[in-house]
Design an enzyme around this catalytic site. Sequence first.
Site, mmCIF file in Angstrom:
data_model
loop_
_atom_site.group_PDB
_atom_site.id
_atom_site.type_symbol
_atom_site.label_atom_id
_atom_site.label_comp_id
_atom_site.label_asym_id
_atom_site.label_seq_id
_atom_site.Cartn_x
_atom_site.Cartn_y
_atom_site.Cartn_z
ATOM 1 N N ARG A 149 0.824 -1.211 0.000
ATOM 2 C CA ARG A 149 0.000 0.000 0.000
ATOM 3 C C ARG A 149 0.856 1.258 0.000
ATOM 4 O O ARG A 149 0.525 2.251 -0.641
ATOM 5 C CB ARG A 149 -0.932 0.019 1.214
ATOM 6 C CG ARG A 149 -2.196 -0.800 1.070
ATOM 7 C CD ARG A 149 -3.023 -0.689 2.331
ATOM 8 N NE ARG A 149 -4.228 -1.512 2.265
ATOM 9 C CZ ARG A 149 -5.420 -1.069 1.919
ATOM 10 N NH1 ARG A 149 -5.571 0.184 1.581
ATOM 11 N NH2 ARG A 149 -6.470 -1.879 1.903
ATOM 12 N N GLY A 165 -8.479 -6.748 0.258
ATOM 13 C CA GLY A 165 -7.250 -7.181 0.922
ATOM 14 C C GLY A 165 -6.979 -8.673 0.825
ATOM 15 O O GLY A 165 -5.887 -9.096 0.428
ATOM 16 N N LYS A 178 -19.540 -11.691 3.844
ATOM 17 C CA LYS A 178 -20.725 -10.964 4.284
ATOM 18 C C LYS A 178 -21.608 -10.514 3.127
ATOM 19 O O LYS A 178 -21.224 -9.666 2.333
ATOM 20 C CB LYS A 178 -20.299 -9.747 5.105
ATOM 21 C CG LYS A 178 -19.566 -10.120 6.394
ATOM 22 C CD LYS A 178 -19.175 -8.878 7.166
ATOM 23 C CE LYS A 178 -18.439 -9.241 8.447
ATOM 24 N NZ LYS A 178 -18.030 -8.023 9.203
ATOM 25 N N GLY A 198 -13.640 -2.252 0.057
ATOM 26 C CA GLY A 198 -14.951 -1.623 0.196
ATOM 27 C C GLY A 198 -15.122 -0.424 -0.701
ATOM 28 O O GLY A 198 -16.198 -0.200 -1.266
#
Length: 390
Positions: free
Chosen positions: A37, A347, A198, A370
């Site tokens: 990152r 990730g 999820k 996200g």
Amino acid sequence: MKLKTLRTAKIRKGTRVVLRADFNVAVEGGHIRDDWRMTRTMPSIVRLLRLGARLVILSHLGRPDGKRVASASLAPVARHLSEILRTPVAFSRDCIGPAALRITAALAPGQVALLENVRFHKEEEKNGAAFAKALAAHGDLFVNDAFSASHRSHASIVGIPRYLPSVAGLLLEEEVEHLSLLLVKPKRPFVVLIGGAKIDTKIGVMKALLTRCDRMLVGGALALPFLAAAGMRVGKTKLSRTELIVAKRLVGNRKLHLPVDVVVATGPNARPHVRAVNEIGARETVYDIGPETIRAFAAEIRAAKTIVWNGPLGLFEKKSFSHGTLALGRYVAIRSGGRAYGVVGGGETIDALHRTKMAEHVDWISTGGGAMLEFLEKKTLPGLKPLIKK
């Protein structure tokens, strides 16, 4: 979407620049385990330093919930950044206040400071106006290069632009350019490979992408509510009523492709077995997609001209349950880079892609999980709105 960008910003020698980066990296024993990152935002940092900016970097690390947590300090990140840049990096133990201002005011042109974790202040996530103004006091210009945090309405993302002229960093600009290709006339067949756990965090983007893609291949724990909604038993996994209601809304969509077989076990360390989806035992847990599903999904990927992958297809950290994720990751990489336009984000997904040792073949690896999903769903993000050209 046309953004005000760092490429055209007027930066003179000595200009004070506040750069919002995403240095939310894994720190173990005071050392950075993976600086991927950090390296992605180096082009913006190097450009600013070459222009003679006095550079102040803001970032978050982890979720300290507005409290000072030693394990979430950015001090190790400052040391690692100094090694990458091969130049001293000043570090402030707070991101606001007189001490922090003294450190940033002392910077000479071409020097850099990293301020402590903005999430040590509860006002960051609440987007407190006074806190945002205090952060803005460090600079004359704000550069947002944290695409992966730009779906958050936090002070360091959307608050600072109320007090400083603001532009997109080079990484954020690239993220928007590459992901926008998926929104405007993508080459077909357009295949989405989606997994993870999820359903509530992915249902919005699934609905949006089902209106644009030709095939959506679903795996991982994400597939279980859909299998249950289709009348299958899913073993020991407990699904909420809400998950089933959400899944039932999409399960009949002809573009949605679910596993036909899975890999199960009585526990993560138990012996794995392949089962058809209508043969999962009551004491078994689904940990991976099965070989027939791998073959069927691979055939769709091999025919694709546009591919998006987000979310692992199983418990890939365990070798026994890594086959589906790694096999399809390899197919995505093989198909990318010429024959199809391939985009990967998230990730865990990126971790799995790196395990295939084929990441360099993928056209674009997004730093956002996200944020990428929300952008593909809503075509914008809270952090992008202040950067749009009027």
